[in-house]
Design an enzyme around this catalytic site. Structure first.
Site, PDB file in Angstrom:
ATOM      1  CG  ASP A 121      23.213  39.040  48.596  1.00  0.00           C
ATOM      2  OD1 ASP A 121      24.207  38.764  47.792  1.00  0.00           O
ATOM      3  OD2 ASP A 121      22.403  38.711  49.175  1.00  0.00           O
ATOM      4  NE  ARG A 144      27.336  35.834  52.137  1.00  0.00           N
ATOM      5  CZ  ARG A 144      27.016  34.776  51.314  1.00  0.00           C
ATOM      6  NH1 ARG A 144      27.009  34.571  50.048  1.00  0.00           N
ATOM      7  NH2 ARG A 144      26.956  33.751  51.974  1.00  0.00           N
ATOM      8  CG  PHE A 189      38.308  33.992  32.899  1.00  0.00           C
ATOM      9  CD1 PHE A 189      37.877  32.827  32.616  1.00  0.00           C
ATOM     10  CD2 PHE A 189      38.111  35.378  31.906  1.00  0.00           C
ATOM     11  CE1 PHE A 189      37.171  32.714  31.364  1.00  0.00           C
ATOM     12  CE2 PHE A 189      37.384  35.063  30.779  1.00  0.00           C
ATOM     13  CZ  PHE A 189      36.970  33.934  30.401  1.00  0.00           C
ATOM     14  CD  GLU A 194      36.862  30.759  45.996  1.00  0.00           C
ATOM     15  OE1 GLU A 194      37.304  30.809  47.510  1.00  0.00           O
ATOM     16  OE2 GLU A 194      35.959  30.516  45.843  1.00  0.00           O
ATOM     17  CE  LYS A 254      34.008  30.951  34.982  1.00  0.00           C
ATOM     18  NZ  LYS A 254      35.196  31.146  35.894  1.00  0.00           N
ATOM     19  CG  LEU A 255      30.327  26.580  30.766  1.00  0.00           C
ATOM     20  CD1 LEU A 255      29.386  25.695  30.185  1.00  0.00           C
ATOM     21  CD2 LEU A 255      30.424  26.332  32.457  1.00  0.00           C
ATOM     22  CG  ASN A 288      36.556  27.182  35.466  1.00  0.00           C
ATOM     23  OD1 ASN A 288      37.572  27.848  35.363  1.00  0.00           O
ATOM     24  ND2 ASN A 288      35.253  27.705  36.241  1.00  0.00           N
ATOM     25  CB  CYS A 309      34.538  26.899  39.601  1.00  0.00           C
ATOM     26  SG  CYS A 309      34.187  28.221  40.281  1.00  0.00           S
ATOM     27  CE  LYS A 352      43.725  28.700  45.101  1.00  0.00           C
ATOM     28  NZ  LYS A 352      43.075  29.531  43.807  1.00  0.00           N
TER      29      LYS A 352
HETATM   30  C1  UGA Z   1      39.147  28.383  39.174  1.00  0.00           C
HETATM   31  C2  UGA Z   1      39.834  28.939  38.026  1.00  0.00           C
HETATM   32  O1  UGA Z   1      41.195  28.581  38.150  1.00  0.00           O
HETATM   33  C3  UGA Z   1      39.362  30.388  37.693  1.00  0.00           C
HETATM   34  O2  UGA Z   1      40.174  30.830  36.315  1.00  0.00           O
HETATM   35  C4  UGA Z   1      37.951  30.584  37.523  1.00  0.00           C
HETATM   36  O3  UGA Z   1      37.575  32.104  37.675  1.00  0.00           O
HETATM   37  C5  UGA Z   1      37.352  30.005  38.882  1.00  0.00           C
HETATM   38  O4  UGA Z   1      37.549  28.482  38.967  1.00  0.00           O
HETATM   39  C6  UGA Z   1      35.890  30.319  38.809  1.00  0.00           C
HETATM   40  O5  UGA Z   1      35.216  29.739  38.028  1.00  0.00           O
HETATM   41  O6  UGA Z   1      35.400  30.936  39.584  1.00  0.00           O
HETATM   42  P1  UGA Z   1      39.503  28.519  41.901  1.00  0.00           P
HETATM   43  O7  UGA Z   1      38.458  27.364  41.921  1.00  0.00           O
HETATM   44  O8  UGA Z   1      39.299  29.520  42.744  1.00  0.00           O
HETATM   45  O9  UGA Z   1      39.504  29.193  40.250  1.00  0.00           O
HETATM   46  O10 UGA Z   1      41.032  27.833  42.278  1.00  0.00           O
HETATM   47  P2  UGA Z   1      42.026  27.265  41.487  1.00  0.00           P
HETATM   48  O11 UGA Z   1      43.452  27.911  41.620  1.00  0.00           O
HETATM   49  O12 UGA Z   1      41.579  26.725  40.139  1.00  0.00           O
HETATM   50  O13 UGA Z   1      42.123  25.778  42.151  1.00  0.00           O
HETATM   51  C7  UGA Z   1      41.199  24.774  41.701  1.00  0.00           C
HETATM   52  C8  UGA Z   1      41.772  23.258  42.623  1.00  0.00           C
HETATM   53  O14 UGA Z   1      42.829  23.084  41.945  1.00  0.00           O
HETATM   54  C9  UGA Z   1      42.019  23.647  44.008  1.00  0.00           C
HETATM   55  O15 UGA Z   1      41.950  22.468  44.878  1.00  0.00           O
HETATM   56  C10 UGA Z   1      43.859  23.727  43.713  1.00  0.00           C
HETATM   57  O16 UGA Z   1      44.594  23.100  44.881  1.00  0.00           O
HETATM   58  C11 UGA Z   1      44.037  22.514  42.794  1.00  0.00           C
HETATM   59  N1  UGA Z   1      45.048  22.677  41.813  1.00  0.00           N
HETATM   60  C12 UGA Z   1      45.512  24.123  41.131  1.00  0.00           C
HETATM   61  C13 UGA Z   1      45.971  21.449  41.930  1.00  0.00           C
HETATM   62  O17 UGA Z   1      45.782  20.735  42.650  1.00  0.00           O
HETATM   63  N2  UGA Z   1      47.244  21.760  41.274  1.00  0.00           N
HETATM   64  C14 UGA Z   1      47.502  22.914  40.648  1.00  0.00           C
HETATM   65  O18 UGA Z   1      48.644  22.966  39.998  1.00  0.00           O
HETATM   66  C15 UGA Z   1      46.632  24.128  40.540  1.00  0.00           C
END
Ligand code: UGA
Length: 440
Positions: free
Chosen positions: A17, A22, A141, A144, A199-200, A203, A255, A318
């Site tokens: 990097d 980092r 996929f 976090e 991927k898109l 999400n 994302c 989250k």
């Molecule tokens: C998301 C996708 O879930 C992953 O599969 C993907 O790989 C990732 O983006 C990416 O493209 O890198 P992430 O953004 O880390 O993952 O977290 P999520 O668990 O998806 O949560 C996203 C948001 O939705 C958070 O604010 C969470 O609190 C909210 N959420 C999630 C809800 O409000 N309700 C739910 O039932 C689930």
């Protein structure tokens, strides 16, 4: 990369990097990201077959396979501003790979990219060059907060390639790596464009579910229905499924919004305006939900927040992460400051980042990790992140320490609302009617 290093000891993994700080952090005991289980994973192989350095040239030269994992934020100016992915870092990286490569390489797109990016990558790599490159798409996929377990037991691994002899042979090299720990039937292969698009779409579908349940939460609040009960009833249909149906004050994270805007922009570019506006509405509903939450706070507190102290429980987008990118809490905090509220922001992992996000905002803000301090003398509590510890707080003690009447707005629906009401709070759940001590 740490997971590959841990599972495939015969491979040497070099992570390079340009960011020295980092890389220093990756080589220390304080990793640059908080992710449960990651430190242990890194420590199990760092210095053995996992190395972090800023030697980009050396890293490129030594590698047989290069995973390109640079960021692709939304463009902020020029054509496609606010919608399209900004591919400048990605293109710079492609040019560096080309400059330093003197042996054949497999290039793996890990970053989330618009469809057809592999073609541009190939064109840059192959122009005026004798070295052979094969470009694969292998989207990530993981989510976090659960990254390590998602990587350990993925629902699927997707690898896209050109359907040529060389493409298929490169693809099987990557399949062999994942097959060290992922069952073969979960490693799926496809043409490269399907992989990029999947991927898109993954999400977009996930975010669409959230906007759908959040839209229903607004109806529930008007009709005495409870969104959690509706989600349970609907989610038990095996065709729908019960995951990702938790209503909230809005989704965040780096994302969903970026990828949907990107998908929608792609549709516009291919002259598919109805498709573009369909997907954009998922983002619009998310904005509506955040806005609705703030308006509920303001109207419940007699349309004036000036000088009132509001405790924000949770700033991360989250639970189980210190990441605040696109966190709904940022939106809420900024809006409350405009109303003249005084904010006490608390989060187990994200107060440093919160300070950074709100730098330059005018108003009275204090930060700390202790929710009891944040709530002391406050008029209202807003739950913005679903950290487990917020479920277990001593709300009787909190109620006593607050100014009355005391309000609680549960933006994540994680608290026992009737118990809070019995304590004396005016409770505003998400997706069910308020429980107050007021006359109407
Ligand atoms: C998301 C996708 O879930 C992953 O599969 C993907 O790989 C990732 O983006 C990416 O493209 O890198 P992430 O953004 O880390 O993952 O977290 P999520 O668990 O998806 O949560 C996203 C948001 O939705 C958070 O604010 C969470 O609190 C909210 N959420 C999630 C809800 O409000 N309700 C739910 O039932 C689930």
């Amino acid at each position: 990369m740490a997971m590959i290093a841990a599972k495939c000891p015969e491979y040497t993994i070099l992570v390079v990097d340009i960011n020295k700080a980092r890389i220093r952090a990756w080589n220390s005991k304080t990793l640059p990201v908080f992710e449960p289980g990651l430190l242990e994973l890194v420590l199990s192989c760092r210095g053995r077959n996992l190395f972090f350095s800023t030697d980009i040239k050396g890293g490129i030269q030594k590698a047989d396979i290069i995973f390109v994992s640079v960021n692709t934020p939304t463009k902020t100016s020029g054509v496609g501003a606010g919608m399209a992915a900004d591919l400048q870092y990605w293109e710079k990286t492609a040019r560096e790979i080309k400059k330093y490569s003197n042996t054949p390489k497999i290039i793996v797109e890990k970053s989330t990219l618009p469809v057809k990016t592999a073609q541009a990558m190939e064109e840059i790599l192959k122009a005026d060059n004798d070295v052979s490159f094969e470009v694969l798409s292998n989207p990530e996929f993981l989510a976090e907060g659960t990254a390590v377990s998602d990587l350990m037991n993925p629902d699927r691994v997707l690898i896209g390639s050109r359907e040529t002899k060389e493409g298929i042979s490169a693809r099987s090299e990557l399949v062999d790596i994942y097959a060290h720990w992922v069952p073969r039937e979960k490693i799926i292969t496809s043409n490269i464009w399907s992989s990029e698009l999947s991927k898109l779409v993954a999400n977009a579908f996930l975010a669409q579910r959230l906007s759908s349940i959040n839209a229903i939460s607004a109806i529930c609040e008007k009709t005495d229905a409870k969104v959690d009960e509706v989600a349970l009833a609907v989610g038990l249909d095996s065709r729908i499924g019960n995951k990702f149906l938790r209503a909230s004050l809005g989704f965040g994270g780096s994302c969903f919004e970026k990828d949907i805007l990107n998908l929608s922009y792609l549709a516009s570019c291919y002259n598919l305006p109805e498709v573009a506006s369909y997907w954009k509405s998922v983002i619009e509903m998310n904005y509506y939900q955040k806005d609705r939450f703030v308006k509920k706070v303001i109207s419940a507190m007699w349309n004036t927040l000036a000088g009132k102290k509001i405790a924000i429980l949770g700033f991360a987008f989250k639970a189980n992460t210190g990441d605040t990118r696109e966190s709904p809490a940022i939106f809420v905090a900024k809006r409350l400051l405009v109303e003249g509220a005084r904010l006490a922001i608390t989060d187990p992992k994200a107060t440093g980042q919160a300070k950074h996000d709100l730098r330059g905002e005018r108003g009275d803000i204090v930060y700390g990790t202790d929710p009891y301090n944040a709530a002391k003398d406050a008029d209202a509590i807003l739950v913005c992140t679903e950290w487990d510890e917020y479920r277990e707080l001593d709300y009787k003690r909190i109620y006593k320490s607050m100014r009355k009447p005391a309000f609680i707005f549960d933006g994540r629906n994680i608290l026992d609302h009737s118990a809070l009401h019995t304590i004396g709070f005016n409770v505003y759940p998400l997706g069910s009617p308020a429980l107050t001590h007021f006359a109407d």
